[in-house]
Design an enzyme around this catalytic site. Structure first.
Site, PDB file in Angstrom:
ATOM      1  N   HIS A  15       0.856  -1.195   0.000  1.00  0.00           N
ATOM      2  CA  HIS A  15       0.000   0.000   0.000  1.00  0.00           C
ATOM      3  C   HIS A  15       0.891   1.243   0.000  1.00  0.00           C
ATOM      4  O   HIS A  15       1.280   1.753   1.043  1.00  0.00           O
ATOM      5  CB  HIS A  15      -0.911  -0.040   1.236  1.00  0.00           C
ATOM      6  CG  HIS A  15      -2.007   0.998   1.221  1.00  0.00           C
ATOM      7  ND1 HIS A  15      -3.305   0.713   1.597  1.00  0.00           N
ATOM      8  CD2 HIS A  15      -2.003   2.314   0.877  1.00  0.00           C
ATOM      9  CE1 HIS A  15      -4.042   1.812   1.491  1.00  0.00           C
ATOM     10  NE2 HIS A  15      -3.269   2.796   1.063  1.00  0.00           N
ATOM     11  N   HIS A  17       1.258   4.885  -2.255  1.00  0.00           N
ATOM     12  CA  HIS A  17       0.707   5.750  -3.302  1.00  0.00           C
ATOM     13  C   HIS A  17       1.811   6.493  -4.034  1.00  0.00           C
ATOM     14  O   HIS A  17       2.667   7.132  -3.409  1.00  0.00           O
ATOM     15  CB  HIS A  17      -0.241   6.780  -2.695  1.00  0.00           C
ATOM     16  CG  HIS A  17      -1.516   6.207  -2.162  1.00  0.00           C
ATOM     17  ND1 HIS A  17      -2.679   6.149  -2.902  1.00  0.00           N
ATOM     18  CD2 HIS A  17      -1.806   5.642  -0.959  1.00  0.00           C
ATOM     19  CE1 HIS A  17      -3.638   5.593  -2.171  1.00  0.00           C
ATOM     20  NE2 HIS A  17      -3.141   5.271  -0.989  1.00  0.00           N
ATOM     21  N   ASP A  19       1.605   9.238  -5.808  1.00  0.00           N
ATOM     22  CA  ASP A  19       1.571  10.699  -5.665  1.00  0.00           C
ATOM     23  C   ASP A  19       1.866  11.160  -4.237  1.00  0.00           C
ATOM     24  O   ASP A  19       1.924  12.366  -3.986  1.00  0.00           O
ATOM     25  CB  ASP A  19       0.238  11.277  -6.166  1.00  0.00           C
ATOM     26  CG  ASP A  19      -0.975  10.585  -5.581  1.00  0.00           C
ATOM     27  OD1 ASP A  19      -0.856   9.432  -5.112  1.00  0.00           O
ATOM     28  OD2 ASP A  19      -2.056  11.192  -5.581  1.00  0.00           O
ATOM     29  N   GLY A 168     -20.522  -2.886 -10.444  1.00  0.00           N
ATOM     30  CA  GLY A 168     -20.345  -3.421 -11.798  1.00  0.00           C
ATOM     31  C   GLY A 168     -18.893  -3.365 -12.250  1.00  0.00           C
ATOM     32  O   GLY A 168     -18.307  -4.400 -12.630  1.00  0.00           O
ATOM     33  N   HIS A 183     -10.030   1.206   0.207  1.00  0.00           N
ATOM     34  CA  HIS A 183      -9.823   2.024   1.402  1.00  0.00           C
ATOM     35  C   HIS A 183     -11.153   2.045   2.160  1.00  0.00           C
ATOM     36  O   HIS A 183     -12.133   2.639   1.671  1.00  0.00           O
ATOM     37  CB  HIS A 183      -9.454   3.457   1.026  1.00  0.00           C
ATOM     38  CG  HIS A 183      -8.040   3.642   0.577  1.00  0.00           C
ATOM     39  ND1 HIS A 183      -7.550   3.136  -0.597  1.00  0.00           N
ATOM     40  CD2 HIS A 183      -7.004   4.302   1.167  1.00  0.00           C
ATOM     41  CE1 HIS A 183      -6.269   3.478  -0.721  1.00  0.00           C
ATOM     42  NE2 HIS A 183      -5.906   4.179   0.336  1.00  0.00           N
ATOM     43  N   GLU A 186     -11.402   3.651   7.439  1.00  0.00           N
ATOM     44  CA  GLU A 186     -10.248   4.498   7.781  1.00  0.00           C
ATOM     45  C   GLU A 186     -10.755   5.555   8.763  1.00  0.00           C
ATOM     46  O   GLU A 186     -10.986   6.708   8.411  1.00  0.00           O
ATOM     47  CB  GLU A 186      -9.673   5.145   6.512  1.00  0.00           C
ATOM     48  CG  GLU A 186      -8.381   5.921   6.753  1.00  0.00           C
ATOM     49  CD  GLU A 186      -7.787   6.496   5.453  1.00  0.00           C
ATOM     50  OE1 GLU A 186      -8.416   6.371   4.384  1.00  0.00           O
ATOM     51  OE2 GLU A 186      -6.685   7.072   5.525  1.00  0.00           O
ATOM     52  N   ASP A 264       2.098   3.618   2.990  1.00  0.00           N
ATOM     53  CA  ASP A 264       1.070   4.497   2.430  1.00  0.00           C
ATOM     54  C   ASP A 264       1.693   5.615   1.592  1.00  0.00           C
ATOM     55  O   ASP A 264       1.533   5.614   0.375  1.00  0.00           O
ATOM     56  CB  ASP A 264       0.162   5.064   3.536  1.00  0.00           C
ATOM     57  CG  ASP A 264      -1.241   5.403   3.038  1.00  0.00           C
ATOM     58  OD1 ASP A 264      -1.542   5.122   1.866  1.00  0.00           O
ATOM     59  OD2 ASP A 264      -2.041   5.948   3.827  1.00  0.00           O
TER      60      ASP A 264
HETATM   61 ZN   LIG Z   1      -3.900   4.724   0.881  1.00  0.00          ZN
END
Ligand SMILES: [Zn+2]
Length: 307
Positions: A15, A17, A19, A168, A183, A186, A264
């Site tokens: 996990h 990210h 960015d 879907g 997520h 949290e 993270d």
């Molecule tokens: Zn995250």
């Protein structure tokens, strides 16, 4: 198993990210190139809350609007993770947040895959509030190439679309062989975790800090082998927990929940995968055996590499 200098075995990080995990020097470079003004300190602060934390991404995203910038950060994330002793890595990002320079979804995913170069799995993030048609477009661009699909960010009262509206596209992703992580929980009610499993087919849950509020759900998570991606430092920053020492990770692991430990956002939370494992190891109730279990869980729960 390979041992890193801290004595921990080769670590997983599922996990992370894109960015939120730029090198500080790269952020400065890219900001200069993109003409983005940087704040004095972009890092998260304890208890800032999820909305404020999410707002920090606007700055990093402003620097990541060209495919070559995405490729560079993906490459550096793989190098940095390897240097930390992370041997199982998954990188996630929301391709549709990187299109302001005129690139297409496919261009941006191509760039991320090129940067990763087979060293990590790539997870595509849909965001709470996205149009389901966009989520379906992510599934199509990720089909056969991305390891998984995520739902990231958080719900907001002004969102037109909610989790159930993504059933879907998430079913299509599962049918395409993509792993599903969401997520959920949290700092929000545990029923969100149950919804992510029921409606979206989540095999992994990001954060899930409120899981223990619902004993029946705990039983189900154990029985179904749902993996919880714990991100303790990030949870302190968003205010989901007060201190890393309060994280329920040891209780989860002692109950038999398949939980793993993750950074993270290495830039924004100013952590590494190795440091996050060290901090987790100091949570009261953690034992070397439970820490080892979390490490094994992470390696085993990877969705797989780029095909
Ligand atoms: Zn995250």
């Amino acid at each position: 198993m390979r041992r890193d200098p801290t004595g921990l075995p080769g670590l997983p990080d599922l996990h992370r990210h894109l960015d939120g995990s730029l090198r500080p020097a790269t952020l400065v470079d890219l900001a200069r190139e993109a003409g983005v003004a940087l704040p004095d300190d972009i890092r998260f602060t304890p208890g800032m809350g999820l909305p404020e934390a999410l707002a920090r991404f606007a700055t990093t995203l402003g620097c990541l609007q060209r495919p070559d910038a995405v490729a560079r950060v993906a490459d550096e994330m793989c190098l940095d993770a390897a240097a930390e002793g992370v041997t199982t890595l998954e990188i996630r990002f929301a391709p549709h947040l990187h299109l302001k320079g005129g690139a297409s979804l496919a261009d941006v995913v191509d760039a991320a895959l090129e940067g990763v170069g087979g060293r990590a799995g790539l997870i595509l993030c849909a965001l709470y509030g996205d149009d389901p048609a966009l989520v379906r477009a992510l599934v199509e661009v990720g089909r056969g190439r991305a390891a998984g699909l995520d739902l990231a960010g958080g719900p907001a009262s002004d969102h037109r679309w909610g989790m159930a509206d993504y059933a879907g596209p998430f079913a299509a992703a599962r049918a395409a062989g993509m792993g599903i992580t969401v997520h959920a929980g949290e700092g929000r009610p545990a029923r969100e975790i149950a919804m992510a499993i029921d409606r979206l087919g989540a095999q992994r849950i990001g954060h899930g800090t409120t899981l223990l509020d619902d004993p029946k759900l705990v039983e189900r998570v154990i029985a179904e082998g749902i993996v919880i991606e714990a991100c303790p430092t990030s949870n302190v920053h968003t205010g989901a927990i007060a201190r890393v020492e309060d994280h329920p990770l040891p209780r989860w692991l002692a109950l038999g929940v398949r939980a793993c430990i993750n950074a993270d956002n290495t830039l924004l939370s100013d952590v590494t995968g190795a440091e996050e494992h060290r901090r987790a190891g100091r949570i009261p109730g953690m034992t070397p055996a439970l820490l080892e279990a979390a490490i094994v869980n992470g390696h085993r729960a990877a969705f797989g590499r780029v095909r």
